[in-house]
Design an enzyme around this catalytic site. Structure first.
Site, PDB file in Angstrom:
ATOM      1  CE  LYS A  70      -3.753  -2.152   2.585  1.00 31.51           C
ATOM      2  NZ  LYS A  70      -4.465  -2.204   3.871  1.00 31.51           N
ATOM      3  CE1 TYR A 130      -6.425   1.131   1.297  1.00 31.68           C
ATOM      4  CE2 TYR A 130      -7.263   3.201   2.151  1.00 31.68           C
ATOM      5  CZ  TYR A 130      -7.384   1.837   1.992  1.00 31.68           C
ATOM      6  OH  TYR A 130      -8.456   1.172   2.536  1.00 31.68           O
TER       7      TYR A 130
END
Length: 194
Positions: A70, A130
């Site tokens: 991420k 994200y």
């Protein structure tokens, strides 16, 4: 990109260009990420969450392999973002590191596959975006309770945590370990994490 204290976690502090119109910044660039971390960030999914003050999301992780890397930033408001090393066999197993992500510093956190992630919204309407290297797959997604005293995250005071039912029911780190849910550690240079 600055290496955090957990293998596979990095902090990006962008250069912000300001003039009379406002600000401009490059919050993500693949080549500098690759040069700093030795990894690429394939884009499979981009997420956006809007959270009320006190919303506590995580500690989330995906089955590894393939895991889910991420790249996280807060575009409006402020959050306390936490990376947790949940990889069995890691020299920093059970350790966490937290940073404030906000709409002033515009910093971002990169976390490699196999690491746990959580954040606490410090402001009303905190917007976190994200990038994810793998798509969300419900059967592969897991969590560790974000208030587990064994992990001992020092969440900022003055903010009452609000958890989802799923996060409130998540196992402790010890329970997740006994259940075999946690990923195994592979050193950074290993093809498993590259």
């Amino acid at each position: 990109m600055d290496r955090l204290g957990i293998d596979g976690a990095w902090l990006h502090t962008p250069q912000i260009h300001h003039d009379h119109r406002g600000d401009f910044l490059e919050w993500f660039q693949g080549d500098p990420l690759r040069k700093a971390t030795g990894r690429t960030m394939p884009l499979a999914q981009a997420n956006c969450s809007v959270s009320r003050k006190g919303a506590l999301r995580g500690i989330h992780f995906a089955d590894f392999p393939p895991g889910q890397a991420k790249y996280v930033t807060c575009v409006s408001g402020s959050v306390y973002d936490v990376v947790v090393d949940i990889r069995v066999g890691s020299p920093t197993f059970g350790r966490w590191e937290g940073v404030v992500l906000d709409d002033v510093s515009r910093r971002a956190v990169y976390l490699a596959e196999g690491l746990g992630h959580a954040f606490l919204a410090l402001t009303e309407g905190a917007v976190v975006v994200y990038l994810c290297s793998q798509p969300y797959t419900p059967g592969r997604e897991h969590g560790v309770h974000p208030l587990d005293p064994e992990v001992g995250i020092a969440w900022p005071g003055g903010v009452e945590p609000v958890l989802s039912e799923k996060d409130a029911a998540a196992p402790t780190l010890a329970e997740a370990l006994r259940a075999g849910l946690l990923p195994r550690y592979a050193p950074e240079h290993s093809p498993e994490l590259a």
